[in-house]
Scaffold this motif. Structure first.
Motif, short mmCIF file in Angstrom:
data_model
loop_
_atom_site.label_atom_id
_atom_site.label_comp_id
_atom_site.label_asym_id
_atom_site.label_seq_id
_atom_site.Cartn_x
_atom_site.Cartn_y
_atom_site.Cartn_z
N GLU A 183 47.36 48.56 38.32
CA GLU A 183 46.35 49.84 38.48
C GLU A 183 45.83 47.93 39.87
O GLU A 183 45.53 48.68 41.12
CB GLU A 183 44.95 49.82 37.72
N PHE A 184 45.41 47.22 38.92
CA PHE A 184 45.78 45.98 40.11
C PHE A 184 46.17 44.88 40.99
O PHE A 184 46.14 45.21 42.25
CB PHE A 184 44.98 44.29 39.11
N PHE A 185 47.27 44.67 40.34
CA PHE A 185 49.02 44.41 41.37
C PHE A 185 49.85 45.50 42.11
O PHE A 185 50.23 45.00 42.97
CB PHE A 185 49.00 43.23 40.85
N GLY A 186 49.51 46.34 41.65
CA GLY A 186 50.72 47.58 41.78
C GLY A 186 52.07 46.76 41.69
O GLY A 186 51.93 46.41 40.13
N LEU B 55 37.65 42.20 30.04
CA LEU B 55 38.89 42.17 30.21
C LEU B 55 39.57 41.64 29.06
O LEU B 55 39.04 40.81 28.81
CB LEU B 55 39.06 41.88 31.80
N PRO B 56 40.97 41.95 28.93
CA PRO B 56 41.44 41.29 28.19
C PRO B 56 42.39 39.75 28.28
O PRO B 56 41.88 40.02 29.89
CB PRO B 56 42.79 42.29 28.20
N LEU B 57 41.64 38.70 27.24
CA LEU B 57 42.40 38.01 27.92
C LEU B 57 43.66 37.47 28.67
O LEU B 57 43.94 36.89 29.18
CB LEU B 57 42.09 36.65 26.66
N SER C 217 44.53 49.30 28.83
CA SER C 217 44.60 47.62 28.93
C SER C 217 45.59 47.78 29.46
O SER C 217 46.92 46.65 30.05
CB SER C 217 44.79 46.95 27.55
N GLU C 218 47.38 48.48 28.65
CA GLU C 218 48.28 49.18 29.73
C GLU C 218 48.48 49.03 31.35
O GLU C 218 50.02 49.03 31.50
CB GLU C 218 49.53 50.17 28.40
N LEU C 219 48.03 49.78 31.04
CA LEU C 219 48.29 50.05 33.07
C LEU C 219 47.29 49.08 33.81
O LEU C 219 46.99 49.36 35.08
CB LEU C 219 47.32 52.03 32.92
#
Length: 622
Positions: free
Chosen positions: A264-267, A300-302, A258-260
């Motif tokens: 990962e998604f947006f760079g 996916l976390p909220l 969750s912290e990464l």
């Protein structure tokens, strides 16, 4: 023939139309402007457009009418313009064939990106049509399965060529003929071949659905159990669409810490946080121009769901540490094995994100729902195993095929392949028998219904014996013998304590009054177990009407009425009843096993399997 692309802009706001016209003209695109539905229909009747932009709210009608007209009569990509907040209306337009949508107030970079995507899709269709026409002219007698697509994002694929476009000095893009390389048409069947195996009714419906999904840019939500082929389907949607030349980026949302996840998604930018030693491009930008596949999106976390919703909604991303947003052109395909609607009710998944990704929902069939495909799938996997392991041709015996056909696959296609890999390892030769599969006791497997999932249930004949099913002589007319000691251990029985095939627990139904004889009606239930008796009733002796079993009329069964339970046990008693019913069906069918199977509402293979299991000999060596 004009070199410039031509677009049709439909909106009742003159200033907005002028802004779009100026923007498109700077991109080298000529435009025609219509302010209502009537004038738009006139333009469409007199001209052919490379793409169309239409507002949904027009003075004399709805933009939906324009979308339906264009998608049904032309191959022109059409996008809709909607007021901010009316996304649900835009989604409905995409369901009926719209290519994409753009929000008001108009974002010019988003408009440019949409125009480029529309031109790219239209260009692909033009190339497809030219290739098909050239092939028909060169081979007039050759019958091909290739057809001219009826929508700008569907149809047959082309093998990639070095260059199909040319960039002029003024930045304008035009289509050119490729004279150095021969273009080869690839049919849809070639794309499906070897990737989506099966000829059952659910698979035929899935084939048709995938082809329809490839036409649109709407988000797709795939729902199915583990091992049903969600990623395979998403890749097929990508490969059949106009985005096939772009990247297909799969990501398992449950595998990213969750912290990464945001990085990962947006760079991120260099120095934006500890450990960020260089710039990194996110998954959204990697999939620019292609498809982003979000597997297990329910994990996916909220906090991340909020950011994902904005990225999907605005089609822009901002890297961590950056000060500006970057537009991206991607198609979102999501998948999960969980019930998202239930998670929304529980507050574990955002409702707004659910409706944004669930524009088109596809339920993938479980392997238990398409048992007729199991022999074909098994053959396909054995060929793959033989090729990968360097073995000779592998095959399954009829007993092994029967064993697989009636196994309860909780892991779907993935479990089938694992079983076959284990069987190949344990077998001594190239032929795999039933005992190599190690699937547990056959009695567990026999709990499943016999009818395949795509069997027609309408007008199914029923068997109604008029005489007593009990025969102490052990024989039935027409030479059908019933050994009195026919109950024996199955040759498929496995003594391993570590694995036992799970049975399907069927939903309790209201008991019917017992009359002379039995009514047998074909049914199919290969799905997930519905419920257990413990969860349904507090008193296991209560039926659905509140009556207890001690009040049932057992006059037709004297032994049971006198409280005399079967001396040989319940399982043996039920097997004996099954043997009597099958023999009665064979007697009524004159010994014809095919007709007897129809009377019993089961397949011929299932009847043969049960006759062998119960040692019923009809005197036929078949």
């Amino acid at each position: 023939m004009q070199d410039k692309p031509l677009a049709l802009v439909i909106d009742d706001e003159a200033d907005l139309c002028r802004l779009m016209q100026i923007t498109l003209n700077k991109m080298g695109i000529d435009t025609h402007v219509a302010y209502d539905v009537a004038s738009a229909k006139g333009f469409l009747a007199d001209n052919h457009y490379d793409f169309c932009l239409t507002d949904l709210a027009l003075p004399d009608g709805s933009g939906m009418e324009i979308v339906e007209l264009i998608t049904k009569t032309t191959t022109t990509p059409v996008a809709v313009i909607t007021a901010h907040g009316d996304v649900n209306v835009a989604i409905e337009a995409m369901k009926i064939g719209a290519f994409d949508f753009v929000n008001k107030p108009l974002d010019l970079p988003r408009l440019r990106q949409l125009a480029k995507s529309a031109l790219k899709a239209n260009e692909s269709i033009i190339q497809d049509t030219k290739s098909i026409t050239a092939q028909e002219n060169n081979n007039p007698k050759q019958d091909t399965n290739t057809i001219i697509p009826s929508n700008p994002l569907t149809g047959n694929l082309l093998a990639p060529t070095e260059n199909n476009t040319q960039i002029n000095q003024d930045g304008r893009q035009r289509t050119i003929k490729n004279t150095t390389k021969k273009t080869t048409a690839v049919s849809d069947d070639d794309i499906f071949g070897g990737r989506l195996i099966g000829d059952s009714r659910p698979m035929k419906q899935l084939h048709s659905t995938i082809k329809k999904l490839a036409r649109s840019q709407a988000p797709v939500f795939l729902w199915g159990g583990s091992g049903t082929g969600k990623e395979v389907v998403s890749r097929l949607i990508h490969d059949l669409s106009g985005r096939r030349n772009g990247n297909f980026v799969p990501v398992n949302c449950g595998a990213i810490p969750s912290e990464l996840m945001e990085s990962e998604f947006f760079g991120h930018k260099k120095g934006s946080f500890t450990g960020a030693t260089s710039d990194k491009i996110g998954l959204f930008q990697q999939a620019d121009g292609g498809t982003l596949f979000l597997d297990e999106v329910a994990d996916l976390p909220l906090a991340m769901q909020v950011k994902l919703l904005r990225a999907i909604q605005e089609k822009t991303v901002r890297a961590i540490g950056d000060t500006k947003e970057v537009p991206v052109d991607i198609r979102i395909v999501c998948a999960t094995h969980k019930d998202l609607a239930d998670l929304v009710q529980k507050g574990a998944f955002r409702q707004d994100l659910f409706y944004r990704i669930n524009v088109i929902e596809v339920k993938l069939p479980a392997l238990n729902d398409r048992r007729d495909d199991i022999p074909m799938l098994a053959k396909h996997f054995l060929e793959m195993i033989a090729k990968d392991w360097g073995l000779d041709n592998l095959s399954l015996t009829d007993d092994a095929i029967d064993m697989l056909t009636y196994h309860n696959f909780k892991g779907n296609v993935r479990e089938l392949r694992n079983i076959l890999e284990r069987a190949v390892t344990m077998s001594d030769g190239d032929e795999i028998d039933a005992h190599h599969l190690m699937l547990g006791d056959v009695h567990d497997i026999s709990e499943l219904d016999d009818a395949p999932s795509d069997t027609d249930h309408d007008d199914t004949p029923t068997l109604t014996p008029t005489e007593s099913l009990t025969d102490t002589s052990g024989t039935v007319a027409n030479g059908i013998s019933i050994p009195t000691n026919a109950i024996k251990t199955s040759p498929y029985h496995d003594q391993r304590p570590t694995y036992t095939a799970n049975t399907v627990i069927k939903e309790n139904k209201e008991p019917k009054p017992i009359t002379q004889g039995l009514n047998i009606i074909a049914s199919a239930n290969y799905g997930t177990p519905l419920s257990t008796p413990k969860a349904q009733k507090s008193n296991p002796l209560d039926n659905d009407d509140g009556h207890t079993f001690d009040k049932l009329d057992l006059s037709e069964h004297e032994d049971l009425a006198n409280s005399n339970l079967p001396s040989q046990g319940l399982e043996a008693y039920l097997l004996d009843q099954e043997r009597q019913i099958i023999c009665t069906a064979l007697q009524q069918a004159g010994g014809n096993k095919t007709q007897a199977a129809k009377l019993l509402g089961m397949t011929f293979r299932s009847l043969r399997y049960r006759m062998k299991k119960l040692d019923i000999d009809d005197g036929d060596d078949e």
